[in-house]
Scaffold this motif. Structure first.
Motif, PDB file in Angstrom:
ATOM      1  N   GLU A 198     -22.093  15.363 -12.243  1.00 36.67           N
ATOM      2  CA  GLU A 198     -20.643  15.781 -12.042  1.00 36.67           C
ATOM      3  C   GLU A 198     -20.352  17.382 -11.225  1.00 36.67           C
ATOM      4  OE1 GLU A 198     -19.647  17.279 -16.708  1.00 36.67           O
ATOM      5  OE2 GLU A 198     -21.050  18.452 -15.877  1.00 36.67           O
ATOM      6  N   HIS A 244     -10.529   7.775 -13.708  1.00 32.17           N
ATOM      7  CA  HIS A 244      -9.629   7.969 -14.971  1.00 32.17           C
ATOM      8  C   HIS A 244      -9.434   6.980 -15.741  1.00 32.17           C
ATOM      9  CE1 HIS A 244      -8.938  10.601 -18.401  1.00 32.17           C
ATOM     10  NE2 HIS A 244     -10.256  11.034 -18.582  1.00 32.17           N
ATOM     11  N   SER A 263     -15.319  10.924 -16.422  1.00 35.70           N
ATOM     12  CA  SER A 263     -14.977  11.322 -16.956  1.00 35.70           C
ATOM     13  C   SER A 263     -14.695  12.460 -16.569  1.00 35.70           C
ATOM     14  CB  SER A 263     -15.981  11.126 -18.548  1.00 35.70           C
ATOM     15  OG  SER A 263     -17.358  11.977 -17.747  1.00 35.70           O
ATOM     16  N   ARG A 273     -18.678   7.545 -15.623  1.00 35.72           N
ATOM     17  CA  ARG A 273     -18.913   6.781 -16.757  1.00 35.72           C
ATOM     18  C   ARG A 273     -19.655   5.501 -16.687  1.00 35.72           C
ATOM     19  NH1 ARG A 273     -15.019   5.214 -19.891  1.00 35.72           N
ATOM     20  NH2 ARG A 273     -16.506   4.773 -22.035  1.00 35.72           N
ATOM     21  N   GLU A 293     -20.481   2.877 -18.670  1.00 34.26           N
ATOM     22  CA  GLU A 293     -19.671   1.686 -19.161  1.00 34.26           C
ATOM     23  C   GLU A 293     -19.504   0.588 -18.465  1.00 34.26           C
ATOM     24  OE1 GLU A 293     -20.571   4.820 -21.879  1.00 34.26           O
ATOM     25  OE2 GLU A 293     -19.147   4.285 -20.744  1.00 34.26           O
TER      26      GLU A 293
END
Length: 113
Positions: free
Chosen positions: A25, A50, A56, A69, A71
């Motif tokens: 992050e 995003h 995120s 992210r 996924e």
């Protein structure tokens, strides 16, 4: 798997931003330093990433922290896995044919002696 994901990742600046976020992050200013473009450009690309689901955003007081992210990357991996299996099977057959050719050449060499 959407072709939009590939369109999103096609931009080299967005790929640099994603690479910068691999370490975890980060705030925009840290990404700006690593991506080598102005803050407004990084912000625009972060918005695109995003919206595409690749990053995120988390508010931490006055700071906005961006992170990868997992996924969408898993979806890409699953999509690519189908093609990887196809090519690996073809490469295995090619390898087998080369090995057979090598053996045939060695056998031919033995019979010529």
């Amino acid at each position: 798997m959407h072709s939009d994901a590939f369109e999103t990742l096609a931009d080299p600046t967005r790929r640099r931003i994603l690479a910068a976020l691999r370490g975890g992050e980060q705030q925009v200013n840290a990404i700006v330093e690593q991506a080598g473009i102005h803050q407004s450009g990084v912000s625009r690309h972060l918005r695109i990433l995003h919206e595409a689901g690749f990053v995120s955003v988390r508010q931490d007081g006055q700071r906005r922290l961006y992170a990868l992210r997992p996924e969408p990357f898993r979806e890409l991996e699953a999509w690519l896995a189908e093609y990887r299996r196809l090519w690996e099977a073809r490469l295995d057959r090619f390898g087998d044919a080369l090995e057979q050719r090598r053996k045939d050449a060695a056998d031919h060499k033995e019979t010529d002696r």
